[in-house]
Structure formats: C-alpha cells, structure tokens
Design an enzyme around this catalytic site. Structure first.
Site, PDB file in Angstrom:
ATOM      1  N   THR A  12      -7.088 -27.516 -27.697  1.00 18.03           N
ATOM      2  CA  THR A  12      -8.312 -26.853 -27.236  1.00 18.03           C
ATOM      3  C   THR A  12      -9.507 -27.786 -27.349  1.00 18.03           C
ATOM      4  O   THR A  12     -10.309 -27.920 -26.428  1.00 18.03           O
ATOM      5  CB  THR A  12      -8.574 -25.586 -28.086  1.00 18.03           C
ATOM      6  OG1 THR A  12      -7.461 -24.714 -27.921  1.00 18.03           O
ATOM      7  CG2 THR A  12      -9.839 -24.880 -27.661  1.00 18.03           C
ATOM      8  N   CYS A  18     -14.428 -28.435 -27.878  1.00 21.20           N
ATOM      9  CA  CYS A  18     -15.511 -29.245 -28.455  1.00 21.20           C
ATOM     10  C   CYS A  18     -15.947 -30.434 -27.605  1.00 21.20           C
ATOM     11  O   CYS A  18     -17.144 -30.641 -27.395  1.00 21.20           O
ATOM     12  CB  CYS A  18     -15.080 -29.787 -29.812  1.00 21.20           C
ATOM     13  SG  CYS A  18     -14.034 -28.691 -30.751  1.00 21.20           S
ATOM     14  N   GLY A 148     -21.910 -13.052 -29.361  1.00 24.59           N
ATOM     15  CA  GLY A 148     -23.043 -13.624 -30.086  1.00 24.59           C
ATOM     16  C   GLY A 148     -22.594 -14.696 -31.047  1.00 24.59           C
ATOM     17  O   GLY A 148     -23.295 -15.033 -31.995  1.00 24.59           O
ATOM     18  N   TYR A 150     -20.361 -18.627 -31.709  1.00 24.88           N
ATOM     19  CA  TYR A 150     -20.525 -20.035 -31.337  1.00 24.88           C
ATOM     20  C   TYR A 150     -20.490 -20.231 -29.811  1.00 24.88           C
ATOM     21  O   TYR A 150     -21.353 -20.870 -29.235  1.00 24.88           O
ATOM     22  CB  TYR A 150     -19.347 -20.853 -31.883  1.00 24.88           C
ATOM     23  CG  TYR A 150     -19.352 -21.193 -33.344  1.00 24.88           C
ATOM     24  CD1 TYR A 150     -19.789 -22.441 -33.769  1.00 24.88           C
ATOM     25  CD2 TYR A 150     -18.843 -20.321 -34.295  1.00 24.88           C
ATOM     26  CE1 TYR A 150     -19.728 -22.808 -35.102  1.00 24.88           C
ATOM     27  CE2 TYR A 150     -18.787 -20.677 -35.633  1.00 24.88           C
ATOM     28  CZ  TYR A 150     -19.231 -21.912 -36.027  1.00 24.88           C
ATOM     29  OH  TYR A 150     -19.168 -22.273 -37.344  1.00 24.88           O
ATOM     30  N   GLU A 154     -23.600 -21.342 -27.444  1.00 27.72           N
ATOM     31  CA  GLU A 154     -23.581 -22.712 -26.911  1.00 27.72           C
ATOM     32  C   GLU A 154     -23.590 -22.710 -25.384  1.00 27.72           C
ATOM     33  O   GLU A 154     -24.343 -23.463 -24.751  1.00 27.72           O
ATOM     34  CB  GLU A 154     -22.350 -23.463 -27.432  1.00 27.72           C
ATOM     35  CG  GLU A 154     -22.449 -23.741 -28.926  1.00 27.72           C
ATOM     36  CD  GLU A 154     -21.256 -24.505 -29.496  1.00 27.72           C
ATOM     37  OE1 GLU A 154     -21.371 -25.010 -30.624  1.00 27.72           O
ATOM     38  OE2 GLU A 154     -20.201 -24.581 -28.832  1.00 27.72           O
ATOM     39  N   ASP A 276      -5.462 -22.945 -35.533  1.00 29.19           N
ATOM     40  CA  ASP A 276      -5.918 -21.638 -35.057  1.00 29.19           C
ATOM     41  C   ASP A 276      -4.812 -20.582 -34.981  1.00 29.19           C
ATOM     42  O   ASP A 276      -5.096 -19.396 -35.052  1.00 29.19           O
ATOM     43  CB  ASP A 276      -6.556 -21.775 -33.669  1.00 29.19           C
ATOM     44  CG  ASP A 276      -7.942 -22.418 -33.728  1.00 29.19           C
ATOM     45  OD1 ASP A 276      -8.348 -22.838 -34.832  1.00 29.19           O
ATOM     46  OD2 ASP A 276      -8.604 -22.497 -32.677  1.00 29.19           O
ATOM     47  N   THR A 284     -11.719 -27.406 -35.521  1.00 24.09           N
ATOM     48  CA  THR A 284     -10.858 -28.578 -35.357  1.00 24.09           C
ATOM     49  C   THR A 284     -10.657 -29.354 -36.664  1.00 24.09           C
ATOM     50  O   THR A 284      -9.515 -29.633 -37.050  1.00 24.09           O
ATOM     51  CB  THR A 284     -11.454 -29.518 -34.282  1.00 24.09           C
ATOM     52  OG1 THR A 284     -11.639 -28.758 -33.108  1.00 24.09           O
ATOM     53  CG2 THR A 284     -10.582 -30.707 -34.019  1.00 24.09           C
ATOM     54  N   ALA A 314     -21.542 -26.872 -37.248  1.00 22.68           N
ATOM     55  CA  ALA A 314     -22.732 -26.930 -36.389  1.00 22.68           C
ATOM     56  C   ALA A 314     -22.540 -26.033 -35.185  1.00 22.68           C
ATOM     57  O   ALA A 314     -21.425 -25.880 -34.692  1.00 22.68           O
ATOM     58  CB  ALA A 314     -22.965 -28.361 -35.924  1.00 22.68           C
TER      59      ALA A 314
END
Ligand code: NDP
Length: 432
Positions: A12, A18, A148, A150, A154, A276, A284, A314
C-alpha cells in the site's frame, strides 16, 4: 524463500499510499508557493496545472520504486511469484495463477488492508476511495470527502491545493479524533481559512448519479450537495477474505484481522502475520518494525516482541501535524498533574508572504517526574520535527533536558527548547 503478490510489489505504502500521497502533497503546495512568492519580490507568470502530467510522473516514480523492490528481493535470493496465494492447509499454499500447490516450513502473511467500502451506504458503489483517487482519468472540479482521519484530511488538502472545490464531511465534533485538541482545532481553522468546507457532526445518507454523471449527495444535516466525485475515507480493513485462513487454522477477530500473539504468531503453528492484516497500528514503519522483530525472534533466536509505545506520526495536511506521545487530554487523565507548554506564533516566512497562518507547538510534561510525555506540532515540516522528538521521548527526556538544549536559530523548532514556563497546569483534571 518465495514471495507471492497478486498486484504490484511494494505494498500500500509504495503503490497507493504514503509515497504517491507525498508526491501529490508536493504538487498541491505549488499554488500557495506561487502566491507567497510576490511578497519576496518575485513575479510569477501564467500558471497552469496538468493533472495527467502529475499522474504520469507519479506512475514513473512508482514503477521505478517497484523495480527496486523486485531487485532487492532477487538479490536476497527470493523466488518472486506474480500470483495471488491462498492457504490450503497448515503448511500448504495454492498459487492461484497456475493452480500449483507449494509447501513451506514457515508462512508469513502480510497482505495489508483495503479501504472500507461502507456497503451500508446507499450509492457507495458510486464513490471512490484513496485507491482510485491517485489515478482519476481527470481532476474533478468538486469533491466531497467523507471521514475525519488521516486519509480524509490529507486528500482534502491535496485536492484543494490542486484547485478542486473541496468539502469534508465528518461524523464527530472535530476532525482527527485521536489527536491533541489544539492540533485538531488549529488544523480545522487553517483548512477553512484556505477555503476547504468542513461539515462536522454530519454523515452521508445516500449518493445517486445525476443525468450529467455528477453525484447527488444527501447528508443528514446539511441537505443535498452536488459534486463531481465522492471519496470515502472511513478507515481500512484487513485483507483476509478468501485467504484460506480457516483451512490453515488461522483465527481472525470480529474485524477480520488475524489474531496474533506478542511475537506475531497466529493460532496455527508455523504461520505468522505482520502489518495491517493484524490491525495493530496501521502505519508502514510499524509493519517494518514488526518484521524486524519476527526475523530477530525466528531466525536469530532472540525473542523480540514489537514495541508499539511512543510511535511518532505525521498527518501530511497543510499545515502538517507532527506528534508523538500523549495528547493533553490523555495525559490529564493519566497523571495527577501535568504542565502544558504551548506556543502559538506566526512563522517567519508568513511575515513577507502575508499568509495568515499560525504554527502551534505543545509539550506535555508529567509534573511528578518532569518527563515529556507528549509533543505536538502544527506547522511546516512538523513531520520532520516529530521524527526527532520521537527520539527524545523514547529516551525518556525530561523538560529539563529540553531546557538545557541550545536553540537553533532562526528555526521554528527552537520554540521547543525555549518554552521555559508552563502556559498552564492541569491538576486532577482541573486547569489551573
Ligand atoms: P482513520 O482511522 O484515520 O480515520 C477513519 C475516519 O473515518 C475517522 O474519522 C472515523 O471517525 C471515520 N469513520 C469510520 N467509520 C465511519 C462510519 N461508519 N461513518 C462515518 N465515519 C466513519 O482511517 P483512514 O481511512 O483515514 O486511514 C487508515 C489508516 O491508514 C490510518 O488509521 C493510519 O493509520 C494510516 N494512514 C497513515 C497516514 C500517515 O501516517 N500520514 C496517512 C494515511 C493513512 P471517528 O474518528 O469518529 O471514529
């Protein structure tokens, strides 16, 4: 050693997570960079954005990375199988492409997860997920993103930055439910100030296709909306369906995640699961860490269980959030007394660019032993700072260690070592 993958190598993170996300974040930041340039004396000419060029550039980079992963596997002597693999018994696996059955002494399941399709929602099949968002044939003019967490946050910033009229709909009171309140409120305000519409306390009721191919959306409290695309970002679920887990005696929980012990061992001897698919912490670096522990335990005879404490993380929103440890709310419950050090300032760059943005930094300290138990940043490069703060919290640094550290000037991060007096204290749950 053999490895089987039904799609592309990299997982992923590399293929549809990412890495492409970060590339799109960069792409989406240019609009603000061009605007900011004027304050520094630059005149920027005509601007045009070509979505198909970005998608193609992303694709080239992902293909390059996938190639590197394959090379790494080859160099390590692994047999690369381009097929789906399904368990057929405690030690046997069917390679779906050829129908061949192979056996192995140890089997490691690391099949990851996929976006929740939210099948209870009428019209869910008309929605996209983050999987499709990267490769849309054209950039929508408007998008509604549900969630709502990550991914929702983003992507709302990415699409807005690329010029898409963006609305976020979230069921709770405030976005990013597991983060520190100041980060949540600060990011919400910053996103709205940019022009992202955020509908909190609301949920999707139905999605229909309009005659012109757009999406007609009904919400519970904000009525009807008409948008080009609806994206669901409502969490991710483990990829365990059809894996033959029952045949192999591998147990799953009620969310479909593989049940493992502290050493990533499943209920079936010789079968392990990581990342996951086990639904521990869906990040990750956590999956990589779990893999290192597995190698240490099984191949180096040094039993090591993954350490999931104090994971720095983050959110690549704009501004970013970088965080490690407890939120103020969690720490106030966990300790009799905490000190909160809080700075809220305008970053230097904003003085000339004229952008009305704020940086917020917070350190949460347990008053009893002076240990910093939480650090939270909203602002440019917050993710980079969180990585370094992660080391200090993991090492058990106290506020006094921070105080005797010399500042690096002029940086935003210097605030972290120059907040000498607490902004406030919370004693037995009461703010002082
Ligand atoms: P998250 O768990 O972060 O967020 C899911 C969101 O969907 C939450 O806001 C949740 O609300 C909401 N939600 C869940 N179910 C429903 C429902 N039935 N109706 C309405 N809203 C619902 O998941 P994401 O999909 O954003 O991301 C998956 C994971 O991937 C993340 O948890 C993270 O671990 C990882 N990730 C990490 C990134 C990074 O490190 N930068 C980037 C992207 C993903 P509520 O909060 O109220 O439960």
């Amino acid at each position: 050693m053999a490895i089987a993958e039904e799609f592309r190598y990299g997982g992923t993170c590399v293929i549809r997570g990412c890495v492409p996300k970060k590339l799109y974040v960069y792409a989406s930041q240019f609009a603000e960079h061009f605007e900011d340039a004027a304050g520094f004396g630059w005149t920027v000419g005509e601007r045009r954005f070509d979505w198909s060029k970005l998608v193609a550039a992303k694709e080239r980079e992902i293909t390059r990375l996938e190639g590197l992963y394959r090379k790494g596997l080859e160099n390590a002597g692994a047999e690369i199988l381009q097929t789906r693999a399904e368990l057929t018994g405690p030690n046997s696996i069917k390679l779906v492409n050829t129908g061949k059955t192979v056996t192995a002494e140890r089997i490691l399941i690391a099949t990851g997860g996929h976006p929740t399709p939210h099948v209870a929602l009428p019209g869910h099949e008309l929605c996209i997920s983050s999987n499709e968002a990267f490769d849309l044939p054209e950039l929508p003019k408007s998008i509604l993103i549900a969630g709502g967490g990550y991914i929702a946050v983003e992507f709302a910033n990415i699409f807005h930055g690329l010029g898409v009229e963006t609305t976020l709909i979230y069921r709770g009171k405030e976005i990013l439910s597991r983060f520190d309140q100041d980060m949540r409120r600060g990011l919400h305000a910053a996103m709205e100030a940019k022009g992202i519409r955020i509908l909190c306390g609301d949920v999707l009721q139905s999605i229909k296709e309009a005659e012109d191919g757009r999406r007609v959306v009904e919400t519970l409290h904000h009525g009807g909306l008409m948008v080009d695309q609806v994206m669901l970002a409502l969490g991710r679920v483990p990829n365990t369906t059809g894996l033959g887990l029952e045949a192999a005696g591998v147990k799953t929980d009620d969310r479909g995640a593989i049940v493992i012990d502290a050493f990533s061992r499943t209920s079936a001897p010789g079968i392990y699961a990581l990342g996951d698919v086990t639904d521990r912490v869906q990040l990750t670096p956590v999956a990589i860490h779990e893999a290192m522990c597995f190698i240490e335990t099984e191949y180096k005879h040094n039993p090591t269980s993954p350490d999931h404490e104090l994971i720095a993380t983050a959110v690549f929103s704009q501004p970013e959030i970088g965080t490690v440890g407890m939120s103020e709310e969690q720490a106030a419950k966990a300790f009799a007394e905490i000190e909160v050090y809080r700075a809220d300032f305008r970053p230097i760059k904003a003085t000339l660019s004229g952008r009305s943005e704020r940086t917020i930094m917070k350190l949460i300290v347990n008053a009893a032993d002076r240990k910093v138990v939480g650090a939270h940043i909203l602002g440019h490069e917050a993710g980079e700072m969180a990585q370094l703060l992660g080391i200090t919290l993991k090492a058990g640094c106290t506020k006094d260690d921070f105080d005797r550290t010399m500042a690096v000037h002029p940086t935003a991060a210097e605030e972290l070592v120059t907040m000498y007096t607490p902004s406030y204290r919370i004693k037995n749950g009461e703010r002082q």
